[in-house]
Design a protein around this motif. Structure first.
Motif, PDB file in Angstrom:
ATOM      1  N   ILE A 169       0.993  -1.114  -0.189  1.00  0.00           N
ATOM      2  CA  ILE A 169      -0.105   0.053   0.008  1.00  0.00           C
ATOM      3  C   ILE A 169       0.730   1.270   0.040  1.00  0.00           C
ATOM      4  CG2 ILE A 169      -1.828   1.109   1.207  1.00  0.00           C
ATOM      5  CD1 ILE A 169      -2.702  -1.630   0.331  1.00  0.00           C
ATOM      6  N   PRO A 170       0.877   2.031  -1.284  1.00  0.00           N
ATOM      7  CA  PRO A 170       1.634   3.169  -1.181  1.00  0.00           C
ATOM      8  C   PRO A 170       1.239   4.604  -0.425  1.00  0.00           C
ATOM      9  CG  PRO A 170       0.163   3.024  -2.879  1.00  0.00           C
ATOM     10  CD  PRO A 170       0.013   1.870  -2.227  1.00  0.00           C
ATOM     11  N   GLY A 171       2.134   5.261  -0.045  1.00  0.00           N
ATOM     12  CA  GLY A 171       1.870   6.495   0.601  1.00  0.00           C
ATOM     13  C   GLY A 171       2.982   7.401   0.448  1.00  0.00           C
ATOM     14  N   GLU A 172       2.911   8.656   1.224  1.00  0.00           N
ATOM     15  CA  GLU A 172       4.050   9.504   0.804  1.00  0.00           C
ATOM     16  C   GLU A 172       4.714  10.005   2.200  1.00  0.00           C
ATOM     17  OE1 GLU A 172       3.941  13.717  -1.945  1.00  0.00           O
ATOM     18  OE2 GLU A 172       2.967  13.963   0.076  1.00  0.00           O
ATOM     19  N   ALA A 173       5.984   9.743   2.206  1.00  0.00           N
ATOM     20  CA  ALA A 173       6.633   9.969   3.540  1.00  0.00           C
ATOM     21  C   ALA A 173       6.744  11.679   3.654  1.00  0.00           C
ATOM     22  CB  ALA A 173       8.036   9.353   3.441  1.00  0.00           C
ATOM     23  N   ASN A 174       6.551  11.892   5.036  1.00  0.00           N
ATOM     24  CA  ASN A 174       6.364  13.374   5.397  1.00  0.00           C
ATOM     25  C   ASN A 174       6.527  13.494   6.782  1.00  0.00           C
ATOM     26  OD1 ASN A 174       6.047  16.017   4.870  1.00  0.00           O
ATOM     27  ND2 ASN A 174       4.700  15.929   3.493  1.00  0.00           N
ATOM     28  N   HIS A 175       6.544  14.733   7.251  1.00  0.00           N
ATOM     29  CA  HIS A 175       6.823  14.873   8.877  1.00  0.00           C
ATOM     30  C   HIS A 175       5.605  14.630   9.493  1.00  0.00           C
ATOM     31  CE1 HIS A 175       8.238  16.930  12.554  1.00  0.00           C
ATOM     32  NE2 HIS A 175       9.634  17.063  11.926  1.00  0.00           N
ATOM     33  N   ALA A 176       5.786  14.112  10.675  1.00  0.00           N
ATOM     34  CA  ALA A 176       4.270  13.832  11.365  1.00  0.00           C
ATOM     35  C   ALA A 176       3.937  15.086  12.274  1.00  0.00           C
ATOM     36  CB  ALA A 176       4.836  12.867  12.394  1.00  0.00           C
ATOM     37  N   GLY A 177       4.866  15.994  12.344  1.00  0.00           N
ATOM     38  CA  GLY A 177       4.658  17.156  13.163  1.00  0.00           C
ATOM     39  C   GLY A 177       4.090  18.528  12.345  1.00  0.00           C
ATOM     40  N   THR A 178       4.226  18.701  11.248  1.00  0.00           N
ATOM     41  CA  THR A 178       4.201  19.714  10.226  1.00  0.00           C
ATOM     42  C   THR A 178       3.330  19.517   9.390  1.00  0.00           C
ATOM     43  OG1 THR A 178       6.268  19.139   9.179  1.00  0.00           O
ATOM     44  CG2 THR A 178       6.418  20.436  10.915  1.00  0.00           C
ATOM     45  N   THR A 179       2.791  18.182   9.249  1.00  0.00           N
ATOM     46  CA  THR A 179       2.049  17.969   7.602  1.00  0.00           C
ATOM     47  C   THR A 179       0.490  17.995   8.118  1.00  0.00           C
ATOM     48  OG1 THR A 179       3.844  16.484   6.671  1.00  0.00           O
ATOM     49  CG2 THR A 179       1.384  16.106   5.630  1.00  0.00           C
ATOM     50  N   ARG A 180      -0.479  18.818   7.513  1.00  0.00           N
ATOM     51  CA  ARG A 180      -1.715  18.674   8.040  1.00  0.00           C
ATOM     52  C   ARG A 180      -2.305  17.437   7.645  1.00  0.00           C
ATOM     53  NH1 ARG A 180      -3.486  24.184   4.815  1.00  0.00           N
ATOM     54  NH2 ARG A 180      -2.653  22.899   3.362  1.00  0.00           N
ATOM     55  N   LEU A 181      -3.456  17.020   8.329  1.00  0.00           N
ATOM     56  CA  LEU A 181      -4.182  15.922   8.172  1.00  0.00           C
ATOM     57  C   LEU A 181      -4.745  15.848   6.752  1.00  0.00           C
ATOM     58  CD1 LEU A 181      -5.975  15.062  11.404  1.00  0.00           C
ATOM     59  CD2 LEU A 181      -4.113  14.130  10.751  1.00  0.00           C
ATOM     60  N   ASN A 182      -5.361  16.875   6.117  1.00  0.00           N
ATOM     61  CA  ASN A 182      -5.839  16.959   4.754  1.00  0.00           C
ATOM     62  C   ASN A 182      -4.633  16.529   3.758  1.00  0.00           C
ATOM     63  OD1 ASN A 182      -8.275  17.150   5.944  1.00  0.00           O
ATOM     64  ND2 ASN A 182      -8.459  19.109   5.715  1.00  0.00           N
ATOM     65  N   ASP A 183      -3.501  16.966   4.009  1.00  0.00           N
ATOM     66  CA  ASP A 183      -2.346  16.978   3.002  1.00  0.00           C
ATOM     67  C   ASP A 183      -1.685  15.504   3.080  1.00  0.00           C
ATOM     68  OD1 ASP A 183      -2.843  19.504   2.134  1.00  0.00           O
ATOM     69  OD2 ASP A 183      -1.521  20.413   3.683  1.00  0.00           O
TER      70      ASP A 183
END
Length: 444
Positions: free
Chosen positions: A263-277
């Motif tokens: 299942i693919p996703g996109e790595a990003n920061h847990a503290g700065t990435t908005r839920l909708n993004d």
């Protein structure tokens, strides 16, 4: 140990990481199967305990009490050495096939036009597995041979005891690898390229312990020696406890298989990435787990996601990839296919992929052999199982096969809490000895 301790049905010593299980019998018949010797009541019980205690600590986790005997690991090699030693002490001729399955022979396996009568099972385990899954069949096979010899009997047809390698598929992901290889179901190229959780290939794992992976391949010579195969195994459910019978005859296996999903996703920061993004692979994986349960309910099957790998795996990082392994089983092919198709559709809707790693069709054991065993064992109950076994792989390759199940009072398996009562284990040995005597045509 004091006699009073034997009166307990079971006890878990968490302080020392030991699972101590006691039989529900009188104190003088009680014995602890995990370790030690207590209140032996018969020669048969003593013989079982001696064999069992020799392997009780091999590959056992000191914290959980479960077993980690993975293919070609140190624990697996110690189990293979134990088996070889027990066969040598009995004067059985030990051979190996092209996959490394171990075969011990009482009589010349090439000297009978009708083929040999073979029994046995496997000695590897799932992660934190129980003591009985596999080893009970091997120990019982050796003791059944002992019993026939003690009675002064000699088989007209050769008798074989087998230890199949890598039955659980816990390390490289393909179950029953040993029997799949020699029957041609698993190709050498695919097998040798399989990787464990550390990235080690099966080829490298075998070389590391002095094996020659170049020899892997189908082995029609090994198969041609088998006239009939009867595998004794602990029951992995609660059927016999409800029937008040110590043993049953297995007549078939459900259709089952394993699939790997990504299942693919996109790595990003847990503290700065908005839920909708976010494109969180773990959220998609959660939908997969719930979808597998819904598909199983819809098609009256079984579906389990028991292993998940998250990448990159940081606590403060949104996952870019979730790899999950699906186990699905059903009483018939149509239900299994419908279950898997529904789950595959959901994986596709998540932008993922699903790849089949192994599949075994619904398998009926040899009807004449099942009927013969049922009659021999006092009209024992007959049941199928959702668990996979080497007996099923051999049956699909044309070998007449059947199984004997030994009662499991808890119904728990693939867990340290897996259990069989001592008297039921001995009943299994007696049943197997009777079957071998009948099929091999013993004589004084």
């Amino acid at each position: 140990m004091e006699e009073a301790a034997c009166e307990a049905e079971s006890s878990i010593d968490l302080a020392h990481g030991n699972l101590l299980l006691y039989s529900r019998v009188s104190p003088r018949q009680c014995w602890r199967i995990a370790r030690g010797t207590v209140w032996r009541s018969s020669i048969s019980e003593l013989a079982f305990e001696q064999l069992w205690s020799a392997i009780a600590d091999i590959g056992r986790d000191s914290v959980t009490g479960g077993y980690r005997r993975f293919a070609w690991s140190e624990a697996d090699l110690r189990m293979r050495e134990w088996f070889a030693g027990e066969c040598e002490s009995r004067g059985l001729e030990l051979t190996e096939d092209r996959m490394g399955n171990q075969w011990a022979w009482w009589g010349d396996p090439d000297g009978s036009t009708a083929g040999s009568i073979v029994t046995g099972s496997h000695l590897d385990s799932v992660p934190d597995g129980g003591a009985f899954d596999g080893p009970l069949g091997v120990v019982s096979a050796l003791l059944a041979v002992d019993r026939l010899r003690a009675d002064g009997l000699t088989p007209r047809r050769p008798i074989g005891v087998v230890n199949f390698v890598d039955e659980e598929g816990a390390r490289f992901g393909v179950s029953c690898a040993g029997s799949r290889m020699i029957t041609g179901v698993l190709s050498p190229d695919r097998a040798l390229a399989l990787r464990d959780a550390d990235g080690v290939t099966m080829a490298d794992a075998m070389r590391a312990v002095g094996r020659q992976p170049e020899q892997l391949g189908p082995d029609p010579e090994a198969l041609s020696r088998i006239g009939s195969f009867v595998e004794l195994h602990i029951e992995q459910g609660r059927g016999l406890i409800d029937l008040s019978r110590p043993v049953a005859v297995g007549n078939g296996l459900w259709a089952h298989g394993r699939w790997r999903t990504e299942i693919p996703g996109e790595a990003n920061h847990a503290g700065t990435t908005r839920l909708n993004d976010r494109r969180d692979a773990v959220i998609g994986c959660a939908h997969l787990v719930l979808g597998a349960r819904a598909a199983a309910e819809a098609h009256e099957s079984l579906a389990t996601v028991g292993k998940i790998n998250i990448m990159p795996g940081g606590v403060n990082a949104i996952a870019r990839l979730a790899t999950a392994w699906l186990d699905a089983r059903a009483a018939d092919e149509a239900a299994l296919s419908a279950t898997v198709d529904q789950i595959a559709g959901q994986v596709a809707s998540l932008g993922g992929v699903m790849v089949e790693e192994s599949r075994t069709p619904h398998t009926d054991f040899d009807n004449a052999l099942v009927t013969r065993l049922t009659s021999l064992l006092d009209d024992a109950p007959v049941m199928s199982t959702g668990a996979g076994h080497d007996a099923g792989i051999l049956a699909n390759a044309g070998v007449p096969a059947a199984m004997i199940f030994v009662r499991n009072p808890t119904g728990i398996s693939h867990s340290p809490a897996e259990w069989a009562e001592p008297e039921d284990c001995l009943a299994g040995v007696a049943a197997l000895a009777s079957v071998l005597a009948d099929l091999a045509g013993v004589e004084p």
